[in-house]
Design a protein around this motif. Structure first.
Motif, PDB file in Angstrom:
ATOM      1  N   ALA A  22       0.720  -1.233   0.100  1.00 52.53           N
ATOM      2  CA  ALA A  22      -0.092  -0.022   0.022  1.00 52.53           C
ATOM      3  C   ALA A  22       0.829   1.268   0.114  1.00 52.53           C
ATOM      4  O   ALA A  22       0.593   2.333  -0.651  1.00 52.53           O
ATOM      5  CB  ALA A  22      -1.132  -0.141   1.399  1.00 52.53           C
ATOM      6  N   LEU A  23       1.925   1.304   0.878  1.00 53.06           N
ATOM      7  CA  LEU A  23       2.624   2.481   0.815  1.00 53.06           C
ATOM      8  C   LEU A  23       3.511   2.698  -0.279  1.00 53.06           C
ATOM      9  O   LEU A  23       3.472   3.817  -0.802  1.00 53.06           O
ATOM     10  CB  LEU A  23       3.823   2.295   1.985  1.00 53.06           C
ATOM     11  N   GLU A  24       3.896   1.825  -0.891  1.00 54.24           N
ATOM     12  CA  GLU A  24       4.536   1.906  -2.353  1.00 54.24           C
ATOM     13  C   GLU A  24       3.753   2.227  -3.383  1.00 54.24           C
ATOM     14  O   GLU A  24       3.836   3.178  -4.111  1.00 54.24           O
ATOM     15  CB  GLU A  24       5.234   0.581  -2.947  1.00 54.24           C
ATOM     16  N   SER A  25       2.375   1.839  -3.441  1.00 54.65           N
ATOM     17  CA  SER A  25       1.343   2.475  -4.437  1.00 54.65           C
ATOM     18  C   SER A  25       0.948   3.708  -3.888  1.00 54.65           C
ATOM     19  O   SER A  25       0.903   4.473  -5.205  1.00 54.65           O
ATOM     20  CB  SER A  25       0.243   1.253  -4.274  1.00 54.65           C
ATOM     21  N   PHE A  26       0.775   4.150  -2.783  1.00 44.96           N
ATOM     22  CA  PHE A  26       0.509   5.569  -2.520  1.00 44.96           C
ATOM     23  C   PHE A  26       1.573   6.436  -2.882  1.00 44.96           C
ATOM     24  O   PHE A  26       1.150   7.623  -3.405  1.00 44.96           O
ATOM     25  CB  PHE A  26       0.254   5.669  -0.819  1.00 44.96           C
ATOM     26  N   THR A  34      -4.906   4.219  -6.028  1.00 48.52           N
ATOM     27  CA  THR A  34      -4.462   3.001  -5.252  1.00 48.52           C
ATOM     28  C   THR A  34      -5.788   2.623  -4.662  1.00 48.52           C
ATOM     29  O   THR A  34      -6.808   3.226  -4.060  1.00 48.52           O
ATOM     30  CB  THR A  34      -3.775   3.353  -3.891  1.00 48.52           C
ATOM     31  N   THR A  35      -6.074   1.171  -4.900  1.00 49.35           N
ATOM     32  CA  THR A  35      -7.307   0.473  -4.604  1.00 49.35           C
ATOM     33  C   THR A  35      -7.021  -0.634  -3.614  1.00 49.35           C
ATOM     34  O   THR A  35      -5.765  -1.352  -4.006  1.00 49.35           O
ATOM     35  CB  THR A  35      -8.139  -0.201  -5.638  1.00 49.35           C
ATOM     36  N   MET A  36      -7.867  -1.032  -3.002  1.00 47.42           N
ATOM     37  CA  MET A  36      -7.699  -2.438  -2.130  1.00 47.42           C
ATOM     38  C   MET A  36      -7.260  -3.649  -3.020  1.00 47.42           C
ATOM     39  O   MET A  36      -6.271  -4.357  -2.711  1.00 47.42           O
ATOM     40  CB  MET A  36      -8.831  -2.794  -1.093  1.00 47.42           C
ATOM     41  N   ARG A  37      -8.004  -3.679  -4.293  1.00 48.48           N
ATOM     42  CA  ARG A  37      -7.557  -4.716  -5.095  1.00 48.48           C
ATOM     43  C   ARG A  37      -6.229  -4.544  -5.640  1.00 48.48           C
ATOM     44  O   ARG A  37      -5.528  -5.848  -5.693  1.00 48.48           O
ATOM     45  CB  ARG A  37      -8.613  -4.775  -6.281  1.00 48.48           C
TER      46      ARG A  37
END
Length: 224
Positions: A22-26, A34-37
């Motif tokens: 998540a942090l990488e995507s953000f 950024t989505t949960m999927r």
């Protein structure tokens, strides 16, 4: 970019892997993209498993807030020991905050659009953001407590929370600053520090002391 580590239980490792993805995507794609999927896919887990550990991506944003603030704290503390003046120590904390955020500048506007609503769970002043906010207040408190000054005790008590609000306002200015290396924001900070240096000796004057206490109280109430 983000380490997940290999120690801990399987559950802890899975949680860390989701958080790292998540942090990488953000930081590379921004909040909206950024989505949960996407987080689940990059972490190598099912979407339901990602939701098991983090009920929403907003919970993962809070993890990013705390990470950024811990980086801010580490940068500032590495310099504070060499400085004893109050203005100098506050300048260090403010400048370290902007330096830390530089790595996230490309995605900052997207986060701002999502967090600006007063009822947004990722608003820096929301209840959900308390852990990261408390880290910032603690850093400012240490900067004040470790300085040589003769400020009244009631002003000292109010100052860290008021400085948090000022820090957030500075970050807002920085986010929209399109000048080279955000020079306008840095000039604003420098001017504010010069003004503070001039004003500090007068805070103990009875009339100004009362006015300063009132002003700091009003600024601190923004956090409520």
């Amino acid at each position: 970019m983000f380490e997940t580590g290999s120690s801990g239980s399987k559950s802890e490792r899975t949680r860390a892997r989701i958080s790292a993805a998540a942090l990488e995507s953000f930081t590379t794609r921004g909040y909206a993209e950024t989505t949960m999927r996407r987080i689940a896919d990059e972490a190598g887990v099912s979407v339901s498993n990602a939701y098991y550990y983090f009920p929403s991506k907003d919970h993962l944003v809070q993890a990013l807030y705390e990470r950024v603030q811990r980086e801010h704290e580490a940068t500032a503390r590495s310099r504070l020991d060499a400085e004893r003046s109050l203005v100098g120590r506050l300048r260090i904390v403010f400048e370290a905050g902007l330096e830390t955020l530089a790595a996230y500048r490309s995605v900052a506007p997207g986060f701002l659009a999502a967090m600006i609503a007063p009822d947004s769970p990722i608003n820096p002043l929301s209840a959900d953001s308390t852990p990261a906010r408390d880290l910032t207040v603690s850093l400012f408190r240490d900067a004040v407590d470790g300085a040589q000054h003769r400020l009244p005790a009631d002003v000292v008590a109010l100052l860290p929370v008021a400085l948090l609000v000022i820090h957030l306002a500075l970050v807002l200015r920085w986010t929209y600053d399109d000048s080279a290396e955000q020079r306008k924001t840095r000039d604003l900070l420098a001017a504010g520090m010069r003004l503070l240096a001039v004003a500090l000796p007068f805070v103990r004057v009875p009339g100004l002391h009362h006015a300063t206490r009132e002003l700091l109280t009003l600024i601190a109430e923004v956090r409520a």
